[in-house]
Scaffold this active site. Structure first.
Site, PDB file in Angstrom:
ATOM      1  N   GLY A   1       9.954  -0.108   0.616  1.00 47.80           N
ATOM      2  CA  GLY A   1       8.765   0.361   1.320  1.00 47.80           C
ATOM      3  C   GLY A   1       9.071   0.505   2.808  1.00 47.80           C
ATOM      4  N   GLN A   2       8.066   0.922   3.590  1.00 45.72           N
ATOM      5  CA  GLN A   2       8.358   1.183   5.011  1.00 45.72           C
ATOM      6  C   GLN A   2       8.755  -0.096   5.754  1.00 45.72           C
ATOM      7  OE1 GLN A   2       5.221   2.780   7.404  1.00 45.72           O
ATOM      8  NE2 GLN A   2       3.578   1.839   6.239  1.00 45.72           N
TER       9      GLN A   2
ATOM     10  N   ASP B   1      10.795  -6.692 -10.223  1.00 45.42           N
ATOM     11  CA  ASP B   1       9.402  -6.230 -10.294  1.00 45.42           C
ATOM     12  C   ASP B   1       8.518  -7.464 -10.108  1.00 45.42           C
ATOM     13  OD1 ASP B   1       6.847  -5.497 -11.020  1.00 45.42           O
ATOM     14  OD2 ASP B   1       7.478  -4.244 -12.695  1.00 45.42           O
TER      15      ASP B   1
ATOM     16  N   TYR C   1       0.562  -3.722  -3.568  1.00 40.84           N
ATOM     17  CA  TYR C   1      -0.160  -2.523  -4.027  1.00 40.84           C
ATOM     18  C   TYR C   1      -0.876  -1.993  -2.793  1.00 40.84           C
ATOM     19  CZ  TYR C   1      -3.352   0.509  -6.545  1.00 40.84           C
ATOM     20  OH  TYR C   1      -4.045   1.609  -6.989  1.00 40.84           O
TER      21      TYR C   1
ATOM     22  N   TYR D   1      -8.945  -3.115  -2.206  1.00 46.14           N
ATOM     23  CA  TYR D   1      -7.675  -3.446  -1.553  1.00 46.14           C
ATOM     24  C   TYR D   1      -7.826  -4.697  -0.684  1.00 46.14           C
ATOM     25  CZ  TYR D   1      -3.815  -3.104   1.813  1.00 46.14           C
ATOM     26  OH  TYR D   1      -2.736  -3.378   2.620  1.00 46.14           O
TER      27      TYR D   1
END
Ligand SMILES: NC(=O)c1ccc[n+]([C@@H]2O[C@H](COP(=O)([O-])OP(=O)(O)OC[C@H]3O[C@@H](n4cnc5c(N)ncnc54)[C@H](OP(=O)(O)O)[C@@H]3O)[C@@H](O)[C@H]2O)c1
Length: 293
Positions: free
Chosen positions: A16-17, A43, A68, A132
């Site tokens: 990811g970033q 995972d 997520y 979220y």
């Protein structure tokens, strides 16, 4: 010859970033031995996989960059959001606790969503208003109860030259279009992921070198760049620093409906992390200038 001490650091969600920024910083932290795992290796939504991975590999720290992060999609996928943002950090924290090592985990400014309009402190009441944000908050609590040696870094408006983020979207759209509408009634602070990754490693280094007591590496801290802006101001700065000729019109949130509600004001007070860890934080515009350069 005396070998310098070395610390084994596991980075999960490493594609990811934020995860990719840790890779960029490796060279500046020669005492750290990094292991980077993306979803294909570990995972974090598979409890058994976490147990097996930690049984076969030993670390001194785990930094969890997996999450997520599809804020709007989470509204229609609450189970997936819960698995990634609550169960995964709980299982990772449990695995860290069994090894007796700290977990660093990231959370969001979106846990603060009310009428307050002064910078939020860590002890302020949380009022998440989206799937979220609720799952991120529940994930903080799950990780902290599974491992007391958990440090939560609540951060905001993260961008990087990698992955999906507002800066990269603006750079693309600004080159394609003559004008854009951007909301001006959501106020917060951008955070360059490289600065966040660097701050995280500095926190660990300072603890390892005895500059900061080990028991400070737990609990909740805020970290973003310095300063305050709206998304509209942020877009203007991106175009100015990148030399892109694209007009920006300020619009209201009600004219840009999204599935998940965003807080109107989510500026984080960073007094605690600066005082405890002696971190110096750049103004968001300086950090942005560095990224765009
Ligand atoms: N971006 C922001 O504005 C922002 C703001 C506040 C807080 N945060 C928090 O900061 C942290 C880092 O976010 P980010 O911006 O770096 O997000 P990101 O770019 O979306 O990266 C998240 C990474 O997690 C990986 N991942 C998802 N599920 C996984 C799984 N089951 N196993 C292993 N890896 C998995 C993703 O892999 P795939 O690509 O394969 O799904 C992705 O590489 C997160 O905790 C996020 O909630 C972000």
């Amino acid at each position: 010859m005396h070998e310098p001490a070395s610390f084994r650091i596991l980075i999960t969600g490493a594609n990811g970033q934020l995860g990719r920024e840790f890779r960029e910083l490796q060279g500046g932290f020669p005492a750290f031995r990094f292991t980077f795992t993306g979803r294909e290796v570990l995972d974090v939504t598979q409890e058994k996989a976490i147990r097996e991975y930690f049984a076969a590999n030993k670390f001194d720290y785990c930094i969890n960059c997996a999450a997520y992060t599809a804020v709007d999609k989470a509204e229609s996928e609450p189970e997936a959001a819960r698995l990634g943002n609550v169960d995964a950090p709980r299982w990772l924290a449990g695995a860290c606790a069994r090894q007796g090592i700290p977990l660093v985990h990231y959370s969001t400014d979106y846990v603060y969503h009310n009428q307050q309009n002064t910078p939020f402190k860590e002890e302020d009441t949380t009022t998440p208003q989206s799937v979220y944000a609720r799952t991120k908050l529940a994930g903080e609590e799950a990780a902290r109860s599974a491992n007391p040696q958990t440090v939560i870094l609540r951060t905001s408006w993260v961008y990087s030259s990698f992955g999906h983020n507002f800066v990269r979207t603006m750079l693309r759209l600004g080159r394609e279009r003559d004008s854009l509408n951007v909301v001006f009634d959501q106020v917060g602070t951008p955070t360059y992921a490289r600065g966040l990754a660097h701050a995280t490693l500095e926190m660990i280094r300072k603890v390892e070198e005895g500059e900061v007591p080990r028991d400070k590496l737990q609990g909740i801290y805020h970290y973003s760049d310095e300063g305050v802006c709206s998304w509209y101001d942020f877009a203007l700065a991106i175009f100015e620093l990148a030399g892109i000729d694209c007009k920006v019109a300020p619009i209201e949130t009600k004219d840009f409906p999204t599935a998940a509600a965003r807080p109107p004001y989510s500026v984080l007070n960073k007094g605690k992390i600066k005082e405890v860890f002696g971190l110096e934080i750049r103004h968001w515009r300086e950090a942005l200038r560095g990224m765009i350069a």
